[in-house]
Design a protein around this motif. Structure first.
Motif: not given
Length: 300
Positions: A147-159, A163-174
């Motif tokens: 379903l997610f192939e070549d689709r955008w996933c937009l992240l809106t992490p609080p400031g 950074a490691d948590a953002i990296r892991r969620v980014t990796n998950l969606w990739e």
């Protein structure tokens, strides 16, 4: 023999295995680099039974707190209006350093509701995500691993998000096949108002208009529906509860885009009324150019 690399998460929990949630589970079952253990949670006995029949989770729970207790990452996949309520159930039991995410298509109101909960649980990293993918179908049977192939996933992490948590969620969606981009919640909601929420509003409305026509004309609409109208009906077949929550939670941005659309539609109507061919052709050419751009960007 070479040891396999450790998975991204030991335990990944999906609360609400509908279209998005069950697609995540399916991808996770196919690619065990994502998580060693996949847990599905839903309050509906029918949904839980179907998830078991489909074999798309290693463990199935009815209680969100029970499901989330040992999780490294919990993704809430419920309608926007219920996200904070579910978060309030799971955050008190989540372990230190765990990640909480959700997949709603509205972010400002979610973040407002989540702010007091985050203050009470500073050891939990909250990373909202919005996979820009879907169909008009819902429920655990609707999902599919690509379903997610070549689709955008937009992240809106609080400031303040680590950074490691953002990296892991980014990796998950990739690993799900998606392209990932981060942005502010306000920008996210304005973008989604025009590319997703307004088109759905128009689809629901034009189908209602067709249905309100005199009986004879309405039957002809259904009998002779051309591809344009059929496209509207596909969008209009989407889940009512989900879209009610989206419209109400993104009210300001959606109404702003609706006002702009009404003004543009009136301008097009005036051009047709007065025979202004230049305006008509210009609008059509702009639409063709946008379609070409979507195809070139692999989004159509």
């Amino acid at each position: 023999m070479t040891d396999l690399p450790a998975p991204l998460f030991d335990t990944l929990v999906i609360i609400g295995p509908g279209l998005i949630g069950s697609s995540i589970l399916r991808r996770g079952m196919e690619d065990r680099r994502i998580a060693r253990r996949l847990v599905a949670c839903d309050i509906s006995p029918e949904v839980r039974a179907r998830v078991a029949e489909l074999g798309i989770a290693d463990q199935i729970e009815s209680d969100p707190a029970t499901a989330a207790r040992d999780a490294d990452c919990v993704i809430i996949c419920v309608p926007v209006g219920a996200i904070a309520m579910v978060a309030a159930q799971v955050m008190p039991v989540m372990k230190k350093g765990a990640i909480l995410s959700e997949v709603g298509s509205v972010k400002t109101t979610v973040m407002e509701a989540m702010t007091p909960l985050l203050a009470q649980h500073p050891d939990i990293a909250f990373i909202p995500a919005h996979p820009m993918a879907g169909t008009e179908f819902s429920g655990p049977d609707a999902g599919f691993a690509t379903l997610f192939e070549d689709r955008w996933c937009l992240l809106t992490p609080p400031g303040h998000t680590p950074a490691d948590a953002i990296r892991r969620v980014t990796n998950l969606w990739e690993m799900m096949g998606a392209r990932v981009r981060s942005m502010t919640v306000d920008h996210h909601d304005r973008v989604c108002a025009i590319v997703s929420h307004l088109p759905h509003l128009l689809a629901f409305t034009i189908c209602g208009t067709a249905d309100d026509l005199a009986d004879e004309t309405r039957s002809e609409v259904l009998d002779f529906a051309a591809s344009g109208f059929r496209d509207f009906t596909r969008i209009a077949a989407s889940d009512p509860t989900m879209w009610r929550d989206i419209f109400l939670n993104n009210r300001e941005a959606l109404l702003d885009m609706l006002d702009r659309f009404i003004a543009d539609a009136q301008a097009m109507g005036n051009a047709i009324r007065t025979g202004d061919e230049d305006v008509i052709v210009s609008r059509i050419k702009r639409g063709r150019a946008i379609r070409r751009s979507l195809i070139e960007n692999r989004q159509a």
